[in-house]
Design a protein around this motif. Structure first.
Motif, mmCIF file in Angstrom:
data_model
loop_
_atom_site.group_PDB
_atom_site.id
_atom_site.type_symbol
_atom_site.label_atom_id
_atom_site.label_comp_id
_atom_site.label_asym_id
_atom_site.label_seq_id
_atom_site.Cartn_x
_atom_site.Cartn_y
_atom_site.Cartn_z
ATOM 1 N N VAL A 150 0.862 -1.205 0.006
ATOM 2 C CA VAL A 150 0.061 -0.074 -0.029
ATOM 3 C C VAL A 150 0.829 1.035 0.039
ATOM 4 O O VAL A 150 0.558 2.093 -0.810
ATOM 5 C CB VAL A 150 -1.007 0.063 1.176
ATOM 6 N N LEU A 151 1.802 1.274 0.752
ATOM 7 C CA LEU A 151 3.097 2.329 0.959
ATOM 8 C C LEU A 151 3.642 2.463 -0.613
ATOM 9 O O LEU A 151 3.678 3.584 -1.146
ATOM 10 C CB LEU A 151 4.076 2.213 1.969
ATOM 11 N N LEU A 152 3.837 1.271 -1.236
ATOM 12 C CA LEU A 152 4.681 1.659 -2.494
ATOM 13 C C LEU A 152 3.563 2.160 -3.444
ATOM 14 O O LEU A 152 3.766 3.004 -4.426
ATOM 15 C CB LEU A 152 4.931 0.466 -3.275
ATOM 16 N N LEU A 153 2.473 1.845 -3.397
ATOM 17 C CA LEU A 153 1.019 2.308 -4.500
ATOM 18 C C LEU A 153 0.835 3.763 -4.202
ATOM 19 O O LEU A 153 0.735 4.715 -4.941
ATOM 20 C CB LEU A 153 -0.127 1.345 -4.258
ATOM 21 N N GLY A 154 0.948 4.096 -2.835
ATOM 22 C CA GLY A 154 0.779 5.567 -2.333
ATOM 23 C C GLY A 154 1.986 6.422 -2.953
ATOM 24 O O GLY A 154 1.516 7.417 -3.588
ATOM 25 N N VAL A 155 3.174 5.780 -2.887
ATOM 26 C CA VAL A 155 4.498 6.667 -3.460
ATOM 27 C C VAL A 155 4.117 6.927 -5.043
ATOM 28 O O VAL A 155 4.161 7.798 -5.571
ATOM 29 C CB VAL A 155 5.616 5.983 -3.077
ATOM 30 N N SER A 156 3.884 5.667 -5.742
ATOM 31 C CA SER A 156 3.472 5.959 -7.080
ATOM 32 C C SER A 156 2.539 6.915 -7.559
ATOM 33 O O SER A 156 2.529 7.380 -8.203
ATOM 34 C CB SER A 156 3.504 4.572 -7.834
ATOM 35 N N ILE A 157 1.292 6.837 -6.758
ATOM 36 C CA ILE A 157 0.264 7.705 -6.930
ATOM 37 C C ILE A 157 0.683 9.254 -6.690
ATOM 38 O O ILE A 157 0.362 10.107 -7.631
ATOM 39 C CB ILE A 157 -1.088 7.253 -6.175
ATOM 40 N N ALA A 158 1.346 9.442 -5.696
ATOM 41 C CA ALA A 158 1.928 10.718 -5.319
ATOM 42 C C ALA A 158 2.875 10.970 -6.284
ATOM 43 O O ALA A 158 2.663 12.577 -6.804
ATOM 44 C CB ALA A 158 2.359 10.816 -4.016
ATOM 45 N N TYR A 159 3.632 10.439 -6.979
ATOM 46 C CA TYR A 159 4.628 10.885 -8.002
ATOM 47 C C TYR A 159 3.813 11.344 -9.166
ATOM 48 O O TYR A 159 4.126 12.408 -9.898
ATOM 49 C CB TYR A 159 5.614 9.710 -8.375
ATOM 50 N N MET A 160 2.799 10.410 -9.648
ATOM 51 C CA MET A 160 2.106 10.594 -10.743
ATOM 52 C C MET A 160 1.260 11.892 -10.699
ATOM 53 O O MET A 160 0.930 12.598 -11.679
ATOM 54 C CB MET A 160 1.167 9.419 -11.249
ATOM 55 N N VAL A 161 0.829 12.231 -9.566
ATOM 56 C CA VAL A 161 0.058 13.610 -9.260
ATOM 57 C C VAL A 161 0.755 14.447 -9.475
ATOM 58 O O VAL A 161 0.385 15.611 -9.994
ATOM 59 C CB VAL A 161 -0.577 13.339 -8.002
ATOM 60 N N GLY A 162 2.110 14.595 -9.103
ATOM 61 C CA GLY A 162 3.125 15.785 -9.024
ATOM 62 C C GLY A 162 3.490 16.154 -7.811
ATOM 63 O O GLY A 162 3.769 17.405 -7.531
ATOM 64 N N VAL A 163 3.450 15.462 -6.784
ATOM 65 C CA VAL A 163 3.822 15.926 -5.389
ATOM 66 C C VAL A 163 5.321 16.003 -5.623
ATOM 67 O O VAL A 163 6.085 15.026 -5.975
ATOM 68 C CB VAL A 163 3.471 14.832 -4.472
#
Length: 104
Positions: free
Chosen positions: A32-45
């Motif tokens: 879940v943490l890995l998915l959260g990191v990838s989503i945050a990176y794609m969003v532009g954080v």
């Protein structure tokens, strides 16, 4: 002829001190943490914020899972959840139940 004996049969799974369901909790938490990191990176954080939040959440996850493992043991957490489902008491407003048992 020599045969090798596997001495790990019927032992619980253990990795770095984590055993049983806590190993699964840690694995699911890291996925879940890995998915959260990838989503945050794609969003532009910003990357520094992603690294900071990942480190903080990962530390909290690992500390809490190791703490539960030490506190409850292999089956203790399931016993705790099961104990919460046990009723406080049973009320019986008639003696009919006991009379039925007596007839048997």
């Amino acid at each position: 002829m020599e045969y090798r004996i596997n001495k790990g049969i019927n032992r619980p799974i253990e990795f770095k001190g984590l055993s049983g369901q806590y190993l699964a909790y840690m694995a699911v938490g890291l996925v879940v943490l890995l998915l959260g990191v990838s989503i945050a990176y794609m969003v532009g954080v910003p990357a520094w914020l992603i690294i900071l939040m990942t480190g903080l959440i990962g530390a909290i996850l690992s500390i809490s899972v190791f703490k539960m493992n030490a506190q409850y043991g292999r089956h203790g957490l399931m016993k705790k959840w099961a104990y919460k489902k046990v009723p406080q008491g049973i009320r019986c407003r008639s003696r009919k139940v006991f009379q039925e048992l007596r007839k048997r």
